[in-house]
Design a protein around this motif. Structure first.
Motif, mmCIF file in Angstrom:
data_model
loop_
_atom_site.group_PDB
_atom_site.id
_atom_site.type_symbol
_atom_site.label_atom_id
_atom_site.label_comp_id
_atom_site.label_asym_id
_atom_site.label_seq_id
_atom_site.Cartn_x
_atom_site.Cartn_y
_atom_site.Cartn_z
ATOM 1 N N GLY A 14 -3.276 -2.441 -4.012
ATOM 2 C CA GLY A 14 -3.563 -1.107 -5.077
ATOM 3 C C GLY A 14 -4.664 -1.824 -6.144
ATOM 4 O O GLY A 14 -5.134 -2.783 -6.078
ATOM 5 N N ALA A 16 -4.241 -3.036 -9.103
ATOM 6 C CA ALA A 16 -3.665 -4.224 -9.807
ATOM 7 C C ALA A 16 -4.265 -5.500 -8.910
ATOM 8 O O ALA A 16 -4.673 -6.373 -9.294
ATOM 9 C CB ALA A 16 -2.321 -4.380 -10.248
ATOM 10 N N THR A 34 -0.810 -6.193 2.196
ATOM 11 C CA THR A 34 -0.547 -4.767 2.000
ATOM 12 C C THR A 34 0.553 -4.140 3.090
ATOM 13 O O THR A 34 0.450 -4.887 4.134
ATOM 14 C CB THR A 34 -1.743 -3.717 2.045
ATOM 15 N N ILE A 40 -3.644 2.923 1.646
ATOM 16 C CA ILE A 40 -2.522 3.430 1.246
ATOM 17 C C ILE A 40 -1.959 2.759 -0.033
ATOM 18 O O ILE A 40 -1.164 1.651 -0.043
ATOM 19 C CB ILE A 40 -1.595 3.869 2.458
ATOM 20 N N LEU A 45 -4.138 7.678 -4.961
ATOM 21 C CA LEU A 45 -3.931 9.160 -5.160
ATOM 22 C C LEU A 45 -4.438 9.225 -6.610
ATOM 23 O O LEU A 45 -4.070 10.522 -6.727
ATOM 24 C CB LEU A 45 -2.257 9.112 -4.853
ATOM 25 N N ALA A 46 -4.686 8.388 -7.498
ATOM 26 C CA ALA A 46 -4.789 8.755 -8.780
ATOM 27 C C ALA A 46 -6.137 9.660 -8.981
ATOM 28 O O ALA A 46 -6.886 9.856 -8.221
ATOM 29 C CB ALA A 46 -5.080 7.664 -9.574
ATOM 30 N N GLN A 47 -5.494 10.838 -9.654
ATOM 31 C CA GLN A 47 -6.501 11.988 -9.755
ATOM 32 C C GLN A 47 -7.458 11.937 -10.898
ATOM 33 O O GLN A 47 -8.604 11.918 -11.002
ATOM 34 C CB GLN A 47 -5.710 13.211 -9.718
ATOM 35 N N THR A 154 1.926 -5.760 6.492
ATOM 36 C CA THR A 154 2.683 -6.985 6.305
ATOM 37 C C THR A 154 3.722 -6.932 5.157
ATOM 38 O O THR A 154 3.195 -6.866 4.073
ATOM 39 C CB THR A 154 1.745 -8.177 6.219
ATOM 40 N N ILE A 205 4.671 3.764 0.373
ATOM 41 C CA ILE A 205 5.025 2.376 0.193
ATOM 42 C C ILE A 205 5.722 2.158 -1.335
ATOM 43 O O ILE A 205 6.132 0.981 -1.494
ATOM 44 C CB ILE A 205 3.593 1.815 -0.003
ATOM 45 N N GLY A 363 0.245 -4.159 -13.002
ATOM 46 C CA GLY A 363 0.502 -2.655 -12.205
ATOM 47 C C GLY A 363 1.554 -2.270 -12.623
ATOM 48 O O GLY A 363 2.261 -2.423 -13.517
ATOM 49 N N ARG A 375 4.387 7.181 -20.610
ATOM 50 C CA ARG A 375 2.849 6.722 -20.665
ATOM 51 C C ARG A 375 2.129 7.895 -20.716
ATOM 52 O O ARG A 375 2.234 8.942 -20.385
ATOM 53 C CB ARG A 375 2.735 6.381 -18.871
ATOM 54 N N SER A 380 -2.511 3.956 -16.859
ATOM 55 C CA SER A 380 -2.040 3.154 -16.095
ATOM 56 C C SER A 380 -3.126 2.171 -15.113
ATOM 57 O O SER A 380 -3.104 1.231 -14.824
ATOM 58 C CB SER A 380 -0.933 3.755 -15.147
ATOM 59 N N PRO A 382 -6.194 1.495 -16.388
ATOM 60 C CA PRO A 382 -6.766 0.429 -17.160
ATOM 61 C C PRO A 382 -5.716 -0.708 -17.317
ATOM 62 O O PRO A 382 -6.112 -1.867 -17.358
ATOM 63 C CB PRO A 382 -7.105 1.053 -18.377
HETATM 64 C C1 LIG Z 1 -0.572 11.280 -7.499
HETATM 65 C C2 LIG Z 1 -0.761 10.419 -8.417
HETATM 66 C C3 LIG Z 1 -1.739 10.552 -9.402
HETATM 67 C C4 LIG Z 1 -2.178 9.553 -10.481
HETATM 68 N N1 LIG Z 1 -3.045 9.767 -11.133
HETATM 69 C C5 LIG Z 1 -3.330 8.708 -12.305
HETATM 70 C C6 LIG Z 1 -4.467 9.038 -12.988
HETATM 71 O O1 LIG Z 1 -5.252 9.806 -12.885
HETATM 72 N N2 LIG Z 1 -4.756 7.754 -13.954
HETATM 73 C C7 LIG Z 1 -3.860 6.771 -14.138
HETATM 74 O O2 LIG Z 1 -4.143 5.972 -15.224
HETATM 75 N N3 LIG Z 1 -2.949 6.809 -13.230
HETATM 76 C C8 LIG Z 1 -2.549 7.733 -12.234
HETATM 77 N N4 LIG Z 1 -1.541 7.383 -11.583
HETATM 78 C C9 LIG Z 1 -0.478 6.264 -11.876
HETATM 79 C C10 LIG Z 1 -1.437 5.001 -11.048
HETATM 80 O O3 LIG Z 1 -2.172 5.501 -9.950
HETATM 81 C C11 LIG Z 1 -0.657 3.797 -10.532
HETATM 82 O O4 LIG Z 1 0.266 3.572 -11.501
HETATM 83 C C12 LIG Z 1 -1.514 2.709 -10.210
HETATM 84 O O5 LIG Z 1 -2.344 2.864 -9.261
HETATM 85 C C13 LIG Z 1 -0.457 1.477 -9.473
HETATM 86 O O6 LIG Z 1 -1.533 0.769 -9.003
HETATM 87 P P1 LIG Z 1 -0.632 -0.648 -8.596
HETATM 88 O O7 LIG Z 1 -1.853 -1.521 -8.008
HETATM 89 O O8 LIG Z 1 0.261 -1.239 -9.443
HETATM 90 O O9 LIG Z 1 0.167 -0.225 -7.130
HETATM 91 P P2 LIG Z 1 -0.407 0.705 -5.894
HETATM 92 O O10 LIG Z 1 -1.524 1.245 -6.048
HETATM 93 O O11 LIG Z 1 0.859 1.593 -5.763
HETATM 94 O O12 LIG Z 1 -0.409 -0.272 -4.838
HETATM 95 C C14 LIG Z 1 0.763 -1.084 -4.487
HETATM 96 C C15 LIG Z 1 0.478 -1.981 -3.450
HETATM 97 O O13 LIG Z 1 1.500 -2.810 -3.063
HETATM 98 C C16 LIG Z 1 1.637 -2.867 -1.587
HETATM 99 N N5 LIG Z 1 3.176 -3.421 -1.298
HETATM 100 C C17 LIG Z 1 4.405 -2.589 -1.716
HETATM 101 N N6 LIG Z 1 5.174 -3.316 -1.403
HETATM 102 C C18 LIG Z 1 5.032 -4.224 -0.673
HETATM 103 C C19 LIG Z 1 5.499 -5.163 0.128
HETATM 104 N N7 LIG Z 1 7.252 -5.419 0.204
HETATM 105 N N8 LIG Z 1 5.034 -6.158 0.821
HETATM 106 C C20 LIG Z 1 3.704 -6.115 1.031
HETATM 107 N N9 LIG Z 1 3.071 -4.985 0.335
HETATM 108 C C21 LIG Z 1 3.675 -4.175 -0.679
HETATM 109 C C22 LIG Z 1 1.272 -1.830 -1.034
HETATM 110 O O14 LIG Z 1 1.173 -1.706 0.411
HETATM 111 C C23 LIG Z 1 0.178 -1.403 -1.828
HETATM 112 O O15 LIG Z 1 -0.904 -1.833 -1.303
HETATM 113 C C24 LIG Z 1 -1.216 8.423 -10.363
HETATM 114 C C25 LIG Z 1 -0.167 8.198 -9.566
HETATM 115 C C26 LIG Z 1 0.124 9.079 -8.509
HETATM 116 C C27 LIG Z 1 1.152 8.943 -7.440
#
Ligand SMILES: Cc1cc2nc3c(=O)[nH]c(=O)nc-3n(C[C@H](O)[C@H](O)[C@H](O)COP(=O)(O)OP(=O)(O)OC[C@H]3O[C@@H](n4cnc5c(N)ncnc54)[C@H](O)[C@@H]3O)c2cc1C
Length: 500
Positions: A14, A16, A34, A40, A45-47, A154, A205, A363, A375, A380, A382
């Motif tokens: 994602g 982060a 991932t 995915i 999905l962030a809108q 993986t 996920i 993240g 929040r 989230s 940034p």
């Molecule tokens: C519908 C929706 C809309 C949103 N809109 C906004 C917005 O407009 N603005 C905002 O600031 N925030 C928004 N958010 C929140 C924000 O999108 C998330 O908090 C942020 O993107 C999370 O990023 P991340 O990199 O921490 O995790 P994610 O983007 O969820 O990525 C997680 C990654 O970890 C991997 N992973 C997980 N477990 C494992 C494992 N065991 N082994 C290997 N890989 C693994 C997954 O495959 C994925 O690649 C929204 C969230 C949602 C669901």
């Protein structure tokens, strides 16, 4: 058996994980995992958008700071808020340099929208698909880097500490193969825990694996019961697991909330009306529902903007409504609160360091203290950039200052057992049960009376899961993560004074 050796393991593709990966110089070997297909993630999905104060004529760091603290109920860590607000703007400019194409006016100035809890228009966006655009650009840059090895499909199942880093056990779900390797440092960027709930906006996920794995290493986990419920989600269709979010930006552009009688009601609950923070609006909907005898029919109305305008500004939401037979330019959209975001997580400092040496988190899986108990919208994305960068920079300082690193391309490791899926048959019913327990006892208002029984049942389920043969069964890992998150959420609510 021989294990591949990396300098840094990043778990998560994602925002982060990807942004952290891009901070490393080319002589540092990275493995990025991932769980499913690269695209995915919660990020994709962030809108609504990404919040940052880029210009100071009508806005200021102080205002963004105050809005973040107010939304968080002043339970935020002020140093974390300060770090986000001062470093977020540079991070946003950096992702534009990396190729992210935000919506702009004809004169080239970035368009900025408004969301609940923000006192100014400071949210950059790409229509209503901001996350997908950011993720597209970051994946493109990551794929160009020769020092980053990518393994999709993986699942990280286990991490064990070594004197010079960690050994990791994974399962490739496409080829049903288990794997093992080691790395000097690990950044967990595994996202949220939404799949622990019956109704969530999070993708499949989001099972909280990184949080459970960090805990098994002794990392401090904090405030997992700080769960955000988004007030305006559409219920899933029969073929869907997740709810479809109707972005807060829709309210930022003037949408009203209506009860089953077509009446606005926010004026009875908060003077900020539909632009109050999410927790306030979710609570108002539940109170209004109770006032109406438990009626759960609520609507978001933005028909005054008309279909053409809405289709251009919110194409994905417009299409999702059309897919449900609704024209949001002519009819109001049925909405209800559902699980959306985790403010708590693996406790980290301003550098993304956990309480375990060499283990970092960034993240949504990390608890930085930025968000407090709720929040502020669009903070989230940034946060993931700022803490992803800090984690990478801190690791680089350790590497350059001579930390012992696993050397060579390979080293001896434990034998990888074949994947044993005998436990898989019992898992779906256990997940359903946990989801129902959390949905009933820890929704917008936690039901204190239901918590002891729910906790006792979750503990029983955890014992059952621990007794299952555990040779890298990825589904079992996920259910264990969900059960761990449920336990922490229930315990947090049990120990927290009751909300009013
Ligand atoms: C519908 C929706 C809309 C949103 N809109 C906004 C917005 O407009 N603005 C905002 O600031 N925030 C928004 N958010 C929140 C924000 O999108 C998330 O908090 C942020 O993107 C999370 O990023 P991340 O990199 O921490 O995790 P994610 O983007 O969820 O990525 C997680 C990654 O970890 C991997 N992973 C997980 N477990 C494992 C494992 N065991 N082994 C290997 N890989 C693994 C997954 O495959 C994925 O690649 C929204 C969230 C949602 C669901």
């Amino acid at each position: 058996m021989r294990m591949a050796v990396y300098d840094v393991l990043i778990v998560g593709g994602g925002i982060a994980g990807l942004y952290a990966a891009l901070q490393f110089p080319k002589d540092v070997q990275i493995l990025l995992l991932t769980k499913g297909e690269a695209g995915i993630s919660g990020s994709a999905l962030a809108q609504g958008g990404i919040a940052a104060v880029l210009e100071h004529d009508d806005d200021s760091y102080e205002l963004h700071f105050a809005d973040t603290m107010t939304a968080g109920g002043n339970k935020n860590n002020p140093s974390a808020v300060e770090q986000l607000i001062r470093e977020g703007p540079a991070a946003v400019r950096d992702i534009i340099r990396l190729g992210v194409d935000f919506d702009a006016e004809e004169n080239g100035a970035l368009q900025k929208t408004l969301e609940g809890g923000h006192s100014r228009r400071r949210i950059m966006h790409r229509r209503d698909q901001t996350g997908a655009e950011i993720i597209r650009a970051l994946w493109e840059r990551v794929r160009e880097k020769a020092n980053i090895t990518i393994q999709e499909y993986t699942v990280l199942c286990k991490l064990a500490a070594l004197p010079d880093g960690f050994s990791a056990q994974t399962v490739n779900t496409k080829f049903q193969q288990s794997g093992s390797f080691c790395a000097g440092f690990v950044i967990l960027a595994t996202g949220g825990i939404g799949q622990a709930y019956r109704y969530t906006t999070n993708p499949a996920i989001s099972t909280g694996d990184g949080i459970r794995i960090a805990s098994t290493l002794g990392a401090k986990i904090k405030n997992l019961h700080y769960v955000q419920f988004h007030p305006t989600a559409m219920p899933p269709r029969q073929d869907e697991r997740s709810c479809f979010l109707v972005s807060e930006a829709v309210r930022g552009e003037g949408a009203c909330l209506l009860n089953r009688d077509g009446e606005r009601f926010m004026q009875s609950y908060d003077e900020r009306l539909e632009l109050a923070p999410r927790d306030v609006i979710s609570r108002a909907i539940i109170k209004e529902s109770r006032r109406l005898g438990g009626d759960t029919r609520f609507y978001l109305d933005i028909t005054h903007k008309g279909s053409a305008w809405l289709e251009k500004r919110f194409p994905a939401i417009f299409a999702a409504c059309s897919g449900r037979g609704l024209d949001m330019g002519r009819e109001s959209v049925p909405v209800f609160p559902c699980q959306h975001y985790l403010m708590g997580g693996i406790d980290v400092d301003l550098d993304g360091k956990t309480t375990v040496p060499r283990l970092y988190a960034a993240g949504e899986c990390a608890h930085t203290g930025l968000h407090g108990a709720n929040r502020l919208a669009s903070n989230s994305l940034p946060e993931a950039l700022v803490w992803g960068r800090h984690a990478a920079l801190n690791i680089m300082r350790c590497i350059r200052s001579g930390y012992a690193m696993p050397r060579g391309a390979e080293r001896d490791g434990e034998r990888c057992e074949p994947v044993d899926r005998t436990a898989s048959a019992i898992l779906p019913s256990l997940i359903d049960e946990i989801r129902a327990l959390l949905q009933e006892s820890c929704f917008v208002f936690a039901d204190k009376q239901a918590i002891p029984a729910a906790l006792a049942r979750v503990e029983e389920i955890r014992k059952k899961l621990d007794a299952c043969p555990d040779a890298g069964n990825p589904e079992l890992c996920e259910v264990k993560s969900i059960a761990f998150a449920a336990k922490m959420i229930l315990e947090g609510h049990r120990d927290e004074p009751e909300a009013v």
